[in-house]
Write a protein that holds these residues in place. Structure first.
Motif, PDB file in Angstrom:
ATOM      1  N   ASP A 173     -26.089   1.941  22.633  1.00 62.62           N
ATOM      2  CA  ASP A 173     -25.372   0.748  22.477  1.00 62.62           C
ATOM      3  C   ASP A 173     -24.053   0.801  21.846  1.00 62.62           C
ATOM      4  O   ASP A 173     -23.727   1.768  21.086  1.00 62.62           O
ATOM      5  CB  ASP A 173     -26.284  -0.172  21.896  1.00 62.62           C
ATOM      6  N   TRP A 174     -23.080   0.037  22.330  1.00 62.77           N
ATOM      7  CA  TRP A 174     -21.855   0.066  21.695  1.00 62.77           C
ATOM      8  C   TRP A 174     -21.805  -0.844  20.349  1.00 62.77           C
ATOM      9  O   TRP A 174     -22.478  -2.089  20.581  1.00 62.77           O
ATOM     10  CB  TRP A 174     -20.685  -0.660  22.550  1.00 62.77           C
ATOM     11  N   VAL A 175     -21.209  -0.471  19.191  1.00 59.65           N
ATOM     12  CA  VAL A 175     -21.178  -1.166  18.335  1.00 59.65           C
ATOM     13  C   VAL A 175     -19.804  -1.425  17.773  1.00 59.65           C
ATOM     14  O   VAL A 175     -19.040  -0.373  17.707  1.00 59.65           O
ATOM     15  CB  VAL A 175     -21.788  -0.592  16.878  1.00 59.65           C
ATOM     16  N   ALA A 176     -19.217  -2.809  17.558  1.00 57.90           N
ATOM     17  CA  ALA A 176     -17.713  -2.771  17.304  1.00 57.90           C
ATOM     18  C   ALA A 176     -17.707  -3.091  15.887  1.00 57.90           C
ATOM     19  O   ALA A 176     -18.366  -4.491  15.271  1.00 57.90           O
ATOM     20  CB  ALA A 176     -17.063  -3.976  18.049  1.00 57.90           C
ATOM     21  N   VAL A 177     -16.981  -2.530  15.036  1.00 56.54           N
ATOM     22  CA  VAL A 177     -16.952  -2.788  13.411  1.00 56.54           C
ATOM     23  C   VAL A 177     -15.475  -3.065  13.082  1.00 56.54           C
ATOM     24  O   VAL A 177     -14.668  -2.324  13.145  1.00 56.54           O
ATOM     25  CB  VAL A 177     -17.264  -1.457  12.561  1.00 56.54           C
ATOM     26  N   HIS A 178     -15.597  -4.529  12.586  1.00 60.55           N
ATOM     27  CA  HIS A 178     -14.138  -5.113  12.405  1.00 60.55           C
ATOM     28  C   HIS A 178     -13.989  -5.078  10.857  1.00 60.55           C
ATOM     29  O   HIS A 178     -14.632  -5.779  10.188  1.00 60.55           O
ATOM     30  CB  HIS A 178     -14.233  -6.520  13.150  1.00 60.55           C
ATOM     31  N   GLY A 179     -12.934  -4.263  10.486  1.00 60.34           N
ATOM     32  CA  GLY A 179     -12.718  -4.160   8.985  1.00 60.34           C
ATOM     33  C   GLY A 179     -13.433  -2.871   8.529  1.00 60.34           C
ATOM     34  O   GLY A 179     -14.557  -2.647   8.355  1.00 60.34           O
ATOM     35  N   CYS A 180     -12.497  -1.864   8.191  1.00 63.36           N
ATOM     36  CA  CYS A 180     -12.955  -0.410   7.797  1.00 63.36           C
ATOM     37  C   CYS A 180     -12.794  -0.269   6.364  1.00 63.36           C
ATOM     38  O   CYS A 180     -12.088   0.872   5.769  1.00 63.36           O
ATOM     39  CB  CYS A 180     -12.219   0.631   8.487  1.00 63.36           C
ATOM     40  N   GLY A 181     -13.073  -1.098   5.399  1.00 66.24           N
ATOM     41  CA  GLY A 181     -13.304  -1.110   3.925  1.00 66.24           C
ATOM     42  C   GLY A 181     -14.566  -0.188   3.836  1.00 66.24           C
ATOM     43  O   GLY A 181     -15.259   0.502   4.531  1.00 66.24           O
ATOM     44  N   GLY A 182     -14.863  -0.110   2.552  1.00 58.33           N
ATOM     45  CA  GLY A 182     -16.289   0.465   2.251  1.00 58.33           C
ATOM     46  C   GLY A 182     -17.291   0.025   2.957  1.00 58.33           C
ATOM     47  O   GLY A 182     -18.074   0.861   3.485  1.00 58.33           O
ATOM     48  N   VAL A 183     -17.675  -1.230   3.210  1.00 63.28           N
ATOM     49  CA  VAL A 183     -18.819  -1.508   3.880  1.00 63.28           C
ATOM     50  C   VAL A 183     -18.935  -1.266   5.342  1.00 63.28           C
ATOM     51  O   VAL A 183     -19.694  -0.996   6.110  1.00 63.28           O
ATOM     52  CB  VAL A 183     -19.229  -2.985   3.678  1.00 63.28           C
ATOM     53  N   GLY A 184     -17.405  -1.403   5.795  1.00 60.11           N
ATOM     54  CA  GLY A 184     -17.129  -0.928   7.185  1.00 60.11           C
ATOM     55  C   GLY A 184     -17.323   0.192   7.644  1.00 60.11           C
ATOM     56  O   GLY A 184     -17.966   0.386   8.703  1.00 60.11           O
ATOM     57  N   LEU A 185     -16.809   1.179   6.910  1.00 64.54           N
ATOM     58  CA  LEU A 185     -16.918   2.524   7.015  1.00 64.54           C
ATOM     59  C   LEU A 185     -18.484   3.016   6.866  1.00 64.54           C
ATOM     60  O   LEU A 185     -18.923   3.803   7.632  1.00 64.54           O
ATOM     61  CB  LEU A 185     -16.140   3.261   6.064  1.00 64.54           C
ATOM     62  N   SER A 186     -19.328   2.215   6.056  1.00 63.88           N
ATOM     63  CA  SER A 186     -20.575   2.757   5.828  1.00 63.88           C
ATOM     64  C   SER A 186     -21.412   2.366   7.216  1.00 63.88           C
ATOM     65  O   SER A 186     -22.162   2.948   8.100  1.00 63.88           O
ATOM     66  CB  SER A 186     -21.287   1.685   4.832  1.00 63.88           C
ATOM     67  N   ALA A 187     -20.841   1.013   7.901  1.00 67.72           N
ATOM     68  CA  ALA A 187     -21.354   0.516   8.963  1.00 67.72           C
ATOM     69  C   ALA A 187     -20.987   1.333  10.158  1.00 67.72           C
ATOM     70  O   ALA A 187     -21.916   1.691  11.080  1.00 67.72           O
ATOM     71  CB  ALA A 187     -20.943  -0.874   9.211  1.00 67.72           C
ATOM     72  N   THR A 252     -11.442 -11.818  11.347  1.00 67.92           N
ATOM     73  CA  THR A 252     -12.141 -10.770  11.696  1.00 67.92           C
ATOM     74  C   THR A 252     -13.657 -11.372  12.311  1.00 67.92           C
ATOM     75  O   THR A 252     -13.978 -10.545  13.203  1.00 67.92           O
ATOM     76  CB  THR A 252     -12.419  -9.741  10.630  1.00 67.92           C
ATOM     77  N   CYS A 253     -13.995 -12.184  11.680  1.00 62.72           N
ATOM     78  CA  CYS A 253     -15.225 -12.981  12.431  1.00 62.72           C
ATOM     79  C   CYS A 253     -14.956 -13.516  13.920  1.00 62.72           C
ATOM     80  O   CYS A 253     -15.779 -13.124  14.663  1.00 62.72           O
ATOM     81  CB  CYS A 253     -15.463 -14.151  11.374  1.00 62.72           C
ATOM     82  N   ARG A 254     -14.022 -14.223  14.045  1.00 64.11           N
ATOM     83  CA  ARG A 254     -13.748 -14.454  15.470  1.00 64.11           C
ATOM     84  C   ARG A 254     -13.556 -13.361  16.294  1.00 64.11           C
ATOM     85  O   ARG A 254     -13.921 -13.395  17.496  1.00 64.11           O
ATOM     86  CB  ARG A 254     -12.537 -15.680  15.538  1.00 64.11           C
ATOM     87  N   ASN A 255     -12.800 -12.483  15.834  1.00 61.35           N
ATOM     88  CA  ASN A 255     -12.260 -11.309  16.831  1.00 61.35           C
ATOM     89  C   ASN A 255     -13.746 -10.526  16.898  1.00 61.35           C
ATOM     90  O   ASN A 255     -13.983  -9.891  17.959  1.00 61.35           O
ATOM     91  CB  ASN A 255     -11.234 -10.571  15.737  1.00 61.35           C
ATOM     92  N   ALA A 256     -14.482 -10.401  15.992  1.00 58.89           N
ATOM     93  CA  ALA A 256     -15.887  -9.790  16.369  1.00 58.89           C
ATOM     94  C   ALA A 256     -16.671 -10.460  17.507  1.00 58.89           C
ATOM     95  O   ALA A 256     -17.251  -9.933  18.262  1.00 58.89           O
ATOM     96  CB  ALA A 256     -16.479  -9.728  14.886  1.00 58.89           C
ATOM     97  N   LEU A 257     -16.825 -11.708  17.022  1.00 56.68           N
ATOM     98  CA  LEU A 257     -17.464 -12.435  18.271  1.00 56.68           C
ATOM     99  C   LEU A 257     -16.788 -12.575  19.621  1.00 56.68           C
ATOM    100  O   LEU A 257     -17.782 -12.195  20.673  1.00 56.68           O
ATOM    101  CB  LEU A 257     -17.326 -14.153  17.835  1.00 56.68           C
ATOM    102  N   SER A 258     -15.452 -12.401  19.567  1.00 60.29           N
ATOM    103  CA  SER A 258     -14.995 -12.171  20.930  1.00 60.29           C
ATOM    104  C   SER A 258     -15.201 -10.844  21.611  1.00 60.29           C
ATOM    105  O   SER A 258     -14.636 -10.389  22.631  1.00 60.29           O
ATOM    106  CB  SER A 258     -13.552 -12.663  20.684  1.00 60.29           C
ATOM    107  N   SER A 259     -15.533  -9.781  20.603  1.00 62.20           N
ATOM    108  CA  SER A 259     -15.582  -8.593  21.269  1.00 62.20           C
ATOM    109  C   SER A 259     -17.040  -8.344  21.824  1.00 62.20           C
ATOM    110  O   SER A 259     -17.210  -7.130  22.338  1.00 62.20           O
ATOM    111  CB  SER A 259     -15.471  -7.496  20.399  1.00 62.20           C
ATOM    112  N   LEU A 260     -17.798  -9.101  21.743  1.00 62.84           N
ATOM    113  CA  LEU A 260     -19.322  -9.183  22.350  1.00 62.84           C
ATOM    114  C   LEU A 260     -19.180  -9.522  23.865  1.00 62.84           C
ATOM    115  O   LEU A 260     -18.602 -10.160  24.335  1.00 62.84           O
ATOM    116  CB  LEU A 260     -20.162 -10.064  21.509  1.00 62.84           C
TER     117      LEU A 260
END
Length: 353
Positions: A173-187, A252-260
């Motif tokens: 599956d494809w996962v899009a991670v929006h925001g690459c701080g600590g939790v984003g890099l962890s994701a 970032t929340c709305r960008n994430a939703l629109s990338s689905l």
């Protein structure tokens, strides 16, 4: 003992001498070996989360991503001994409520957030107490470095719980991670370890480079994109199966939703700032027509930590790869202040107390 103490919201943090904790009957005291510096500490400093009853007050000892050594054991504690090395979740549960009994201690009915309330002083300190220690303090496997485990109590565990337990994620599956701080890099790292393809999105090339090192297959600098959602969607083969908002701002929340893609799953990990005040307007009709799921991930039950430990043992996960630097307790105020400009990469970890 020395500790980082909240003076007032938005005012410089201070390292002060505070009273050393003593173990209550069901508690242990842990000597802090390492503690991650997290954006949630920044939220506490800013005075956020009043809207959910979690606003840290002046006098609070901060810090909620610790690993350390048990130095004192309460009389009712049965499973821990002095000298045990442990990790501790930031969601300190009571271990007895219906959610705890069903394995969902991260949403315990009487949860006490470590480092955010006066009855749960945090781990930017030489030592800190842990309530319901038999339930909350997780013994570390032999040979595991405390620095590697310093993000386990919050960022790494939250990302793992969200992708492994909350989302319905399959290999490929494809996962899009929006925001690459600590939790984003962890994701990014967790998604890659679970067999997903990953698109990492941020506005800083340095963070995108870190995401690539941790397994991102594609990256997108949102500052250069005309339509972040559409361009992420294209990179994800026509739409991500899971999109993660790892920051918690409206954009970032709305960008994430629109990338689905259709029937995709939005995973909300980032919590909002005072600007959003806990509420973000969402494209509800589009979500209905695409049958999009909106999921949250808040910490991780300590009873599930063994899943991460097994993957570490097999070389599939390396939480230490997200650690960017080790610092002293006196450096914490400046590192937290730098988060106002999003000027940190990875996870700084305190190792000198």
């Amino acid at each position: 003992m020395r500790a980082v103490v909240l003076q007032d919201h938005g005012e410089p943090l201070a390292v002060e001498d505070v009273e050393r904790p003593e173990a209550g009957p069901d508690q242990v005291v842990v000597e802090t070996e390492a503690c991650g510096v997290c954006r949630s500490d920044w939220h506490a400093w800013q005075g956020d989360w009043e809207w959910v009853g979690a606003q840290a007050q002046p006098g609070q000892v901060l810090g909620h991503e610790p690993a350390g050594v048990v130095s004192e054991v309460g009389e009712d504690v049965e499973t821990l001994r002095e000298g045990d090395r442990v990790a501790v979740p930031f969601t300190l549960a009571d271990g007895t409520c219906p959610h705890c009994r069903q394995g969902h201690a991260n949403v315990c009915e009487t949860v006490l957030p470590l480092g955010f309330t006066s009855v749960a002083p945090g781990a930017f300190a030489e030592a800190f107490p842990v309530r319901a220690a038999d339930y909350n303090a997780v013994r570390l496997p032999d040979g595991v470095d405390a620095v590697d485990m310093a993000g386990l109590g919050c960022r790494f565990a939250t990302a793992f719980h969200g992708l492994a337990h909350r989302a319905d994620l399959s290999a490929g599956d494809w996962v899009a991670v929006h925001g690459c701080g600590g939790v984003g890099l962890s994701a990014v790292h967790v998604a890659d370890a679970l067999g997903a393809n990953v698109v990492a999105v941020d506005i800083e090339d340095e963070k995108l480079d870190a995401a690539s090192d941790l397994g991102a297959d594609e990256t997108l600098n949102a500052a250069d994109a005309d339509s972040v959602g559409a361009e992420t969607k294209a990179l994800a083969g026509g739409g991500a199966a899971v999109a993660v908002d790892a920051l918690g701002v409206a954009e970032t929340c709305r960008n994430a939703l629109s990338s689905l893609g259709s029937r995709g799953q939005h995973l909300q990990i980032g919590l909002t700032t005072g600007e959003e005040g806990g509420e973000i307007a969402l494209p509800t009709d589009e979500m209905v027509m695409k049958e999009v799921d909106f999921l949250g991930s808040f910490g991780m039950p300590p009873t599930s930590y063994d899943e991460i430990f097994r993957m570490i043992e097999r070389g599939k996960l390396n939480p230490g790869a997200i650690v960017s630097e080790t610092i002293g307790l006196g450096d914490v105020p400046d590192r937290i202040a730098a988060m106002s400009e999003f000027d940190t990469v990875g996870i700084p970890v305190v190792t000198e107390f």
